[in-house]
Design an enzyme around this catalytic site. Sequence first.
Site, PDB file in Angstrom:
ATOM      1  N   TYR A   1       3.218  -7.902  15.473  1.00  0.00           N
ATOM      2  CA  TYR A   1       3.587  -6.794  14.568  1.00  0.00           C
ATOM      3  C   TYR A   1       4.131  -5.612  15.380  1.00  0.00           C
ATOM      4  CZ  TYR A   1       2.648  -2.852  11.392  1.00  0.00           C
ATOM      5  OH  TYR A   1       2.739  -1.712  10.635  1.00  0.00           O
TER       6      TYR A   1
ATOM      7  N   ARG B   1       7.133 -10.760  -5.345  1.00  0.00           N
ATOM      8  CA  ARG B   1       6.560 -11.262  -6.610  1.00  0.00           C
ATOM      9  C   ARG B   1       6.275 -10.070  -7.528  1.00  0.00           C
ATOM     10  NH1 ARG B   1       2.921 -11.799  -2.692  1.00  0.00           N
ATOM     11  NH2 ARG B   1       3.618 -13.912  -2.199  1.00  0.00           N
TER      12      ARG B   1
ATOM     13  N   GLN C   1       0.841  -1.212   0.000  1.00  0.00           N
ATOM     14  CA  GLN C   1       0.000   0.000   0.000  1.00  0.00           C
ATOM     15  C   GLN C   1       0.872   1.258   0.000  1.00  0.00           C
ATOM     16  OE1 GLN C   1      -2.050   0.806   3.712  1.00  0.00           O
ATOM     17  NE2 GLN C   1      -3.536   2.153   2.724  1.00  0.00           N
TER      18      GLN C   1
END
Length: 313
Positions: A140, A34, A10
């Site tokens: 996180y 990727r 993002q």
Amino acid sequence: TIIILGSNGQIGTELAEALRTKFGAENIITTDIREPQTPSPIQNFETINVLDKAALKSLFEKHKPTQVYLLAAMLSATGEQYPQKAWDLNMNGLLNVLDLAVELGNIKKIFWPSSIAVFGPHSPKVNTPQYCVMDPNSIYGISKLAGERLCEYYHEKYGLDIRSIRYPGIISWKTAPGGGTTDYAVHIFFEALAKGSYESFLSAQTALPMMYMDDAVRATIKLMDAPAESLSIRSSYNLAGVSFTPEMIAEEIKKILPNFGMSYSSGDPRQAIADSWPQSIDDEYARKDWNWDIAYDLEAMTKDMIKNLKTNN
Ligand code: VAH
């Protein structure tokens, strides 16, 4: 040359665009694990896994970057599903970049994103200061707090010029966020236009610090352009945006789409993550050290999101 690691995400997508505009597309190398969905030669894209240190070393030796932006990470909600993977990616990805920067010596500046997720249940909830109790309880948040400590350590011990921002939730229309707790504030716009309604996985009164992508990208470049001697924070800068609840953003959308319907589900695991985070942030150090000032409030953000989604999707 500038290398962006995690350019499909993002933030990476829009940071890459802004850096191409600022430095020229030929000077920006984008990379991710990727291929991007919409490849184009302007991206100078190369596939790389930030956990493959040998491949990363070859990339850095090939391009001799003067700046590296490390945006590859696993976010809060996905991290709770795969905590060991989140720790591995978020920590070893950072350590690989830091150690190669020390070893190779040509990287002048590094950007690494932290998050308001570094605060926890015992951190002050309102106008959370730069320095306070930090007891994050998401993997996180734990990885971002540890990452901040590493950034400051590598700056002090090896003189690396690493710069970091504790991003709030970021709202954008170009690239959907991946696996965050604040993603509701992006999904709501897409579904408001597609279905005229949205069911929020966070409760109506869950206030969180948020920021429009344009402000987040501008802040990042402003920080990276600041003279090193003006920076008093080498862990990560608090950055306040706009704090709002799902109820508030729903009301703002209704001003433009009067028939928009908002509903709330309960029991989503992301509610506990959101409840552990601050409601609003104090960013006095960013204002003082590099003249930060927010441009988009909730109304301006809502208008811009709906305008762009109507014309681009
Ligand atoms: C997340 N968007 O939700 C990220 C961010 C403050 C939120 O770290 O995990």
